[in-house]
Design an enzyme around this catalytic site. Sequence first.
Site, PDB file in Angstrom:
ATOM      1  N   ASN A  85       0.860  -1.191   0.000  1.00  0.00           N
ATOM      2  CA  ASN A  85       0.000   0.000   0.000  1.00  0.00           C
ATOM      3  C   ASN A  85       0.896   1.242   0.000  1.00  0.00           C
ATOM      4  O   ASN A  85       2.102   1.136   0.195  1.00  0.00           O
ATOM      5  CB  ASN A  85      -0.938  -0.034   1.213  1.00  0.00           C
ATOM      6  CG  ASN A  85      -0.163  -0.061   2.509  1.00  0.00           C
ATOM      7  OD1 ASN A  85       0.554   0.868   2.837  1.00  0.00           O
ATOM      8  ND2 ASN A  85      -0.274  -1.168   3.239  1.00  0.00           N
ATOM      9  N   LYS A 109      11.526 -15.570 -10.299  1.00  0.00           N
ATOM     10  CA  LYS A 109      10.561 -14.721 -11.006  1.00  0.00           C
ATOM     11  C   LYS A 109       9.691 -15.566 -11.931  1.00  0.00           C
ATOM     12  O   LYS A 109      10.209 -16.353 -12.721  1.00  0.00           O
ATOM     13  CB  LYS A 109      11.303 -13.652 -11.815  1.00  0.00           C
ATOM     14  CG  LYS A 109      10.345 -12.671 -12.460  1.00  0.00           C
ATOM     15  CD  LYS A 109      11.041 -11.729 -13.407  1.00  0.00           C
ATOM     16  CE  LYS A 109      10.008 -11.107 -14.301  1.00  0.00           C
ATOM     17  NZ  LYS A 109      10.582 -10.413 -15.439  1.00  0.00           N
ATOM     18  N   PHE A 151      -3.957   2.669  14.799  1.00  0.00           N
ATOM     19  CA  PHE A 151      -4.330   3.673  13.796  1.00  0.00           C
ATOM     20  C   PHE A 151      -5.447   3.085  12.943  1.00  0.00           C
ATOM     21  O   PHE A 151      -5.440   1.879  12.664  1.00  0.00           O
ATOM     22  CB  PHE A 151      -3.130   4.023  12.912  1.00  0.00           C
ATOM     23  CG  PHE A 151      -2.331   5.177  13.453  1.00  0.00           C
ATOM     24  CD1 PHE A 151      -1.643   5.056  14.644  1.00  0.00           C
ATOM     25  CD2 PHE A 151      -2.290   6.381  12.773  1.00  0.00           C
ATOM     26  CE1 PHE A 151      -0.914   6.125  15.161  1.00  0.00           C
ATOM     27  CE2 PHE A 151      -1.568   7.457  13.269  1.00  0.00           C
ATOM     28  CZ  PHE A 151      -0.876   7.331  14.471  1.00  0.00           C
TER      29      PHE A 151
HETATM   30  N1  CTP Z   1      -3.085  -3.854  11.884  1.00  0.00           N
HETATM   31  C1  CTP Z   1      -2.293  -4.890  12.322  1.00  0.00           C
HETATM   32  N2  CTP Z   1      -2.193  -6.024  11.570  1.00  0.00           N
HETATM   33  C2  CTP Z   1      -2.884  -6.157  10.436  1.00  0.00           C
HETATM   34  C3  CTP Z   1      -3.707  -5.109   9.981  1.00  0.00           C
HETATM   35  C4  CTP Z   1      -3.781  -3.961  10.728  1.00  0.00           C
HETATM   36  O1  CTP Z   1      -1.662  -4.758  13.362  1.00  0.00           O
HETATM   37  N3  CTP Z   1      -2.770  -7.272   9.739  1.00  0.00           N
HETATM   38  C5  CTP Z   1      -3.176  -2.644  12.713  1.00  0.00           C
HETATM   39  C6  CTP Z   1      -2.691  -1.380  12.045  1.00  0.00           C
HETATM   40  O2  CTP Z   1      -1.324  -1.155  12.300  1.00  0.00           O
HETATM   41  C7  CTP Z   1      -3.551  -0.320  12.690  1.00  0.00           C
HETATM   42  C8  CTP Z   1      -4.840  -1.041  13.001  1.00  0.00           C
HETATM   43  O3  CTP Z   1      -4.523  -2.421  13.016  1.00  0.00           O
HETATM   44  O4  CTP Z   1      -2.998   0.152  13.901  1.00  0.00           O
HETATM   45  C9  CTP Z   1      -5.958  -0.803  12.056  1.00  0.00           C
HETATM   46  O5  CTP Z   1      -5.549  -1.013  10.737  1.00  0.00           O
HETATM   47  P1  CTP Z   1      -6.549  -0.980   9.515  1.00  0.00           P
HETATM   48  O6  CTP Z   1      -5.862  -1.398   8.276  1.00  0.00           O
HETATM   49  O7  CTP Z   1      -7.287   0.315   9.525  1.00  0.00           O
HETATM   50  O8  CTP Z   1      -7.600  -2.059   9.995  1.00  0.00           O
HETATM   51  P2  CTP Z   1      -7.881  -3.528   9.589  1.00  0.00           P
HETATM   52  O9  CTP Z   1      -7.968  -4.335  10.826  1.00  0.00           O
HETATM   53  O10 CTP Z   1      -6.958  -4.001   8.554  1.00  0.00           O
HETATM   54  O11 CTP Z   1      -9.357  -3.396   9.079  1.00  0.00           O
HETATM   55  P3  CTP Z   1      -9.971  -3.195   7.623  1.00  0.00           P
HETATM   56  O12 CTP Z   1      -8.852  -3.274   6.645  1.00  0.00           O
HETATM   57  O13 CTP Z   1     -10.929  -4.300   7.521  1.00  0.00           O
HETATM   58  O14 CTP Z   1     -10.633  -1.855   7.667  1.00  0.00           O
END
Ligand code: CTP
Length: 399
Positions: A207, A286, A321
Amino acid sequence: MKKTVALGVSSSVGIYKACEVLRGFQKAGVEVRVVMTPNAARLISPLLFSSLAGTRTIVDLFEEPEARTIQHVALAKEISLLCVAPATANVIGKFAGGVADDFLTTLFLATRAPVLVAPAMNEAMVLHPRTQANIARLRALGVEFVEPAQGYLACGDQGWGRLAEPEAIVREGLRILGRTESLKGTTVLVTAGPTREPLDPVRFLSNPSSGKMGYELAREAVARGAKTILISGPTSLIPPAGARTVLVNTAAEMEKACLKAFPKADIVVMAAAVSDFRFKETRDRKAAKGEIGPSLAVEKTPDILAALGRRKKPGQLLVGFAAETHDVLAHARKKLEVKNADLMVANAVGNGRAFGTDDNAVRIIARKGPVQETGTMSKREASRVIFDRIEAELEKKRR
Ligand code: CTP
């Protein structure tokens, strides 16, 4: 131990108030070393400041040092704060542009101590877009300002630009000094950046996270005296000085590093944009286009925050976050509950917001109480607001 402040004095008419600033710091038990610009020394004799401070005022960059040291580097290491009052448009411009042609501007570049600037100049100069741009640039670097006041100016005009009152400058300076040790004895773990989930050695799922927010948070933790561990996915940023930086690639690697550091951490800030998915099958070599089918199977990566939430001990504070494109608060609240975090920092992403930018507008959500909104500010400033809130929350928890 007694703290030392370097008081930078430049050539504004408000210079006479610098004596009061010096006295104010001394009354609070702070040692003051005065550094004047050569132009300031034409307005007031450095001797006046030397007698008040009890140490020699420094003006000349090339003066023979007292001991075998490089003076600006030695002072840069010794001080806990650089307070510039009054600061002219010229000094602010030089700080913003990285010009170092006298002792004060060299000290600014050489020190890692926090910097407080109290501008004083004619209203037109303060409001000039160039000066405002310089101030904004410095704010983004973490420099703090005591706003100039309104009133009579040296030029006979009335308006903005008067140096703030010495008590206000000293108060702000002491607040910053207090902050330099507010997390002493505490271990802070920060994660930052994206993770990369490989398909093969040349392709991955990821991302657009730049890591800037997390790096600023780590910088802030160091500035507050915390033992800081930064676990970072791939970014193009320079690791913050004073933090132990662990570089990882994938969510699995980040999880492993986090679980290892977690038992000793008092505060964890999960600012990383962990990739939610990874390829079910990865290849060591690859793959040619033709070898990859029309669809690729993915699986979920471990949820690191949730894993830490399950292991959390009563004294530990967990901050997550939530990057959302819509229904920001509702989603963030849900994540706070589900992942057992104490605070959630929500920001709106997409359409050029938050990911990769220098600015951020965040909302901080706790289990109880109102949502704290910051408005748009630099990530540097946002990291300070976030840590102020973290400290308040930690205190509540440990009371
Ligand atoms: N996070 C994490 N491990 C993951 C995904 C997310 O520790 N595999 C943590 C991120 O670092 C952040 C929080 O969870 O502090 C929320 O991340 P976010 O991407 O907004 O949430 P998701 O749980 O991935 O939810 P969704 O993508 O379904 O909105």
